[in-house]
Write a protein that holds these residues in place. Structure first.
Motif, PDB file in Angstrom:
ATOM      1  N   ARG A 341      44.048  44.278  34.360  1.00 14.90           N
ATOM      2  CA  ARG A 341      45.434  44.114  34.826  1.00 14.90           C
ATOM      3  C   ARG A 341      45.633  44.719  36.210  1.00 14.90           C
ATOM      4  O   ARG A 341      46.228  44.096  37.078  1.00 14.90           O
ATOM      5  CB  ARG A 341      46.413  44.733  33.826  1.00 14.90           C
ATOM      6  N   SER A 342      45.085  45.937  36.417  1.00 12.99           N
ATOM      7  CA  SER A 342      45.312  46.560  37.733  1.00 12.99           C
ATOM      8  C   SER A 342      44.490  45.868  38.818  1.00 12.99           C
ATOM      9  O   SER A 342      44.784  45.987  40.006  1.00 12.99           O
ATOM     10  CB  SER A 342      44.986  48.050  37.671  1.00 12.99           C
ATOM     11  N   ALA A 343      43.442  45.134  38.414  1.00 19.57           N
ATOM     12  CA  ALA A 343      42.641  44.401  39.412  1.00 19.57           C
ATOM     13  C   ALA A 343      43.312  43.072  39.767  1.00 19.57           C
ATOM     14  O   ALA A 343      42.837  42.347  40.645  1.00 19.57           O
ATOM     15  CB  ALA A 343      41.233  44.153  38.879  1.00 19.57           C
ATOM     16  N   GLY A 344      44.388  42.753  39.073  1.00 20.97           N
ATOM     17  CA  GLY A 344      45.172  41.563  39.420  1.00 20.97           C
ATOM     18  C   GLY A 344      44.566  40.241  38.966  1.00 20.97           C
ATOM     19  O   GLY A 344      44.887  39.198  39.512  1.00 20.97           O
ATOM     20  N   ILE A 345      43.682  40.260  37.978  1.00 21.13           N
ATOM     21  CA  ILE A 345      43.156  39.000  37.439  1.00 21.13           C
ATOM     22  C   ILE A 345      43.197  39.025  35.913  1.00 21.13           C
ATOM     23  O   ILE A 345      43.211  40.088  35.306  1.00 21.13           O
ATOM     24  CB  ILE A 345      41.703  38.688  37.901  1.00 21.13           C
ATOM     25  N   THR A 346      43.195  37.846  35.339  1.00 22.20           N
ATOM     26  CA  THR A 346      43.223  37.773  33.877  1.00 22.20           C
ATOM     27  C   THR A 346      41.787  37.851  33.336  1.00 22.20           C
ATOM     28  O   THR A 346      40.815  37.637  34.078  1.00 22.20           O
ATOM     29  CB  THR A 346      43.816  36.430  33.407  1.00 22.20           C
ATOM     30  N   GLY A 347      41.691  38.116  32.038  1.00 23.22           N
ATOM     31  CA  GLY A 347      40.373  38.144  31.416  1.00 23.22           C
ATOM     32  C   GLY A 347      39.671  36.802  31.539  1.00 23.22           C
ATOM     33  O   GLY A 347      38.465  36.727  31.785  1.00 23.22           O
ATOM     34  N   ALA A 348      40.447  35.717  31.387  1.00 28.05           N
ATOM     35  CA  ALA A 348      39.857  34.370  31.442  1.00 28.05           C
ATOM     36  C   ALA A 348      39.260  34.120  32.820  1.00 28.05           C
ATOM     37  O   ALA A 348      38.142  33.589  32.954  1.00 28.05           O
ATOM     38  CB  ALA A 348      40.911  33.325  31.129  1.00 28.05           C
ATOM     39  N   GLY A 377      41.452  41.517  29.500  1.00 33.54           N
ATOM     40  CA  GLY A 377      40.236  42.277  29.745  1.00 33.54           C
ATOM     41  C   GLY A 377      38.969  41.458  29.571  1.00 33.54           C
ATOM     42  O   GLY A 377      39.000  40.291  29.173  1.00 33.54           O
ATOM     43  N   ILE A 378      37.851  42.100  29.911  1.00 34.03           N
ATOM     44  CA  ILE A 378      36.549  41.522  29.580  1.00 34.03           C
ATOM     45  C   ILE A 378      35.735  42.578  28.837  1.00 34.03           C
ATOM     46  O   ILE A 378      35.816  43.761  29.145  1.00 34.03           O
ATOM     47  CB  ILE A 378      35.759  41.009  30.819  1.00 34.03           C
ATOM     48  N   ARG A 379      34.973  42.096  27.857  1.00 34.13           N
ATOM     49  CA  ARG A 379      34.089  42.992  27.097  1.00 34.13           C
ATOM     50  C   ARG A 379      32.684  42.830  27.645  1.00 34.13           C
ATOM     51  O   ARG A 379      32.208  41.704  27.841  1.00 34.13           O
ATOM     52  CB  ARG A 379      34.141  42.591  25.617  1.00 34.13           C
ATOM     53  N   LEU A 380      32.042  43.949  27.912  1.00 32.84           N
ATOM     54  CA  LEU A 380      30.668  43.913  28.454  1.00 32.84           C
ATOM     55  C   LEU A 380      29.753  44.738  27.564  1.00 32.84           C
ATOM     56  O   LEU A 380      30.137  45.818  27.110  1.00 32.84           O
ATOM     57  CB  LEU A 380      30.646  44.525  29.859  1.00 32.84           C
ATOM     58  N   GLY A 381      28.552  44.241  27.322  1.00 37.51           N
ATOM     59  CA  GLY A 381      27.610  44.989  26.483  1.00 37.51           C
ATOM     60  C   GLY A 381      26.230  45.043  27.115  1.00 37.51           C
ATOM     61  O   GLY A 381      25.890  44.205  27.957  1.00 37.51           O
ATOM     62  N   THR A 382      25.444  46.028  26.664  1.00 39.37           N
ATOM     63  CA  THR A 382      24.128  46.229  27.275  1.00 39.37           C
ATOM     64  C   THR A 382      22.910  45.980  26.376  1.00 39.37           C
ATOM     65  O   THR A 382      21.777  46.114  26.871  1.00 39.37           O
ATOM     66  CB  THR A 382      24.032  47.669  27.832  1.00 39.37           C
TER      67      THR A 382
END
Ligand code: PLP
Length: 438
Positions: A341-348, A377-382
């Protein structure tokens, strides 16, 4: 008996493209991994051909001498990998995957329309933990059971255990699920146990996401406090796509008169899997579980799991140092949730842009999101990147790619920015070959 590339070249071409996609991009979907050659060899073995309804030694079909041995080995190794004794725990390795494992467990211990509680899907829970929306019962676990979700605190992103206790006191569920699909902090199983004891509920831990980390001892162990533990075997555990149910045996509690109340889960769960919900077990997959459990019970796997967590932490630190908000402020496990949200873009938009530069991740709701349809948001995994050998320094490069991609994403402005097709060109020019070379 011709090879697939001879018998079905059309399909084989598609498979080749998918292989190339997997090889040349960065796989950051938190639930995915690259399984090992022995697992793939089991999956494509002759064990696939055999029907074996029933359990080892009690089959409805003949010819199961060796299939019985495979299943017994898978059971034994599953218990060994999680360091639980066969006197205290039993296991069923037949569920086709995580969702059937969860549904079978619920049908085994909760009567139709009985009450369950799980973490709400938009807060990081899984569909099978009873998900429904304001207008629709989505998951069979909300259609056939009465489910009441618990939530995370919208400010901290952490599970609100106090609220969970209050709701459980009122709702009086038969079973509470401790398990997550998108939550970056260790679960407090002791707290879950205390809540379950107070309201007389079973504690079912769904460790699907973290089962590799549990096997390696790098995250708290749900077996210490749970009555039932379900899991998938293909995520951080790096095995085949399958499900496993562990259940307690022996004494459940002692009543006021000093009488022992015994667990009666074994036959209920076994029967819920077959004949309740499934037919013949997938024996090739069960063999693959056996070999994956063996692999997960090694010092090499502990090193792998530690690196998975170290990489997730590095990713979280790196993104935060570039100004991104990571929900809960970091991670204890293999995944993290970035609030865009603070980066100004949607998760999609984030997911789309990263896919364009060959980074696969998924859009996800963040605490406080108004709409689950348009998550922030986006979910990231390692786990998958770590299997490919990436370490902290490589993760720094990944952070750089993600940051550059997301910065460019801001430029996609529906009204005045570059058109999508020009934008794609821009992206491909900016990143040409870089991700592939990692
Ligand atoms: N449980 C949890 C916590 C999960 O995250 C998932 C899948 O993502 C499942 C269960 C279901 O697993 P499957 O997709 O194998 O049915």
């Amino acid at each position: 008996n011709r090879n697939i590339w001879e018998s079905d070249p059309e399909l084989f071409e598609i498979m080749k493209k998918e292989k190339l996609r997997q090889k040349s991009g960065l796989e950051m979907i938190a639930s995915e991994n690259f399984t090992t050659l022995p697992v793939l060899q089991c999956l494509s073995s002759c064990l696939h051909n055999k029907y074996s309804e029933g359990l080892p030694g009690q089959r409805y079909y003949g010819g199961n001498e060796f299939i019985d041995q495979v299943e017994v080995l898978a059971q034994k190794r599953s218990l060994e990998t999680y360091k639980v004794s066969p006197e205290e725990w039993g296991v069923n390795v037949q569920p086709y995957s995580g969702s059937p494992a969860n549904f079978a467990t619920l049908t085994a211990v909760v009567e139709p329309h009985g009450r369950i509680m799980g973490l709400d899907l938009p807060d990081g829970g899984h569909l099978t933990h009873g998900f429904f929306t304001a207008t629709k019962k989505i998951s069979a676990t909300s259609i056939f059971f009465e489910s009441m979700p618990y939530k995370v605190d919208p400010e901290t992103g952490l599970i609100d255990y106090d609220q969970l206790l209050k709701t459980a006191r009122l709702f009086k569920p038969k079973l509470i699920i401790a398990g997550v699909s998108c939550y970056s902090r260790a679960l407090d199983y002791k707290r879950f146990r205390a809540i379950c004891d107070e309201v007389g509920a079973y504690l079912m831990s769904d460790m699907a996401h973290i089962s590799g980390l549990v096997a390696a001892g790098v995250t708290p162990n749900p077996f210490d406090y749970s009555d039932i533990v379900t899991t998938t075997t293909h995520k951080s555990l790096r095995g085949p796509r399958a499900g496993v149910i562990f259940f307690r045996k022996g004494v459940r509690s002692v009543n006021a008169k000093g009488e022992k109340i015994m667990y009666d889960l074994e036959s209920k769960i076994n029967q819920a899997v077959f004949p309740g919900l499934q037919g013949g077990p997938h024996n090739n997959t069960i063999a693959a579980i056996a070999t994956a459990m063996k692999q997960a019970n090694t010092p090499e796997f502990v090193t792998y799991a530690k690196q998975v967590v170290a990489n997730a932490r590095r990713l979280s630190d790196g993104l935060q140092s570039k100004g991104y908000k990571v929900v809960t402020g970091g991670t204890d496990v293999h995944m993290l949730l970035v609030d865009l949200r603070s980066a100004g873009i949607t998760g999609a938009k984030g997911e789309y842009i990263l896919e364009e530069i060959s980074i696969a991740c998924n859009k996800n709701t963040v605490p406080g999101d108004k709409s689950a349809l348009n998550p922030s948001g986006i979910r990231l995994g390692t786990p998958a990147l770590t299997t490919r050998g990436l370490e902290e320094a490589d993760i720094d490069a990944v952070v750089g790619f993600i940051d550059r991609g997301l910065r460019l994403a801001k430029k996609i402005n529906d009204k005045s920015g570059p058109k999508l097709v020009d934008f794609k060109k821009l992206l491909h020019e900016e990143f040409q070959g870089e991700v592939d070379s990692l």
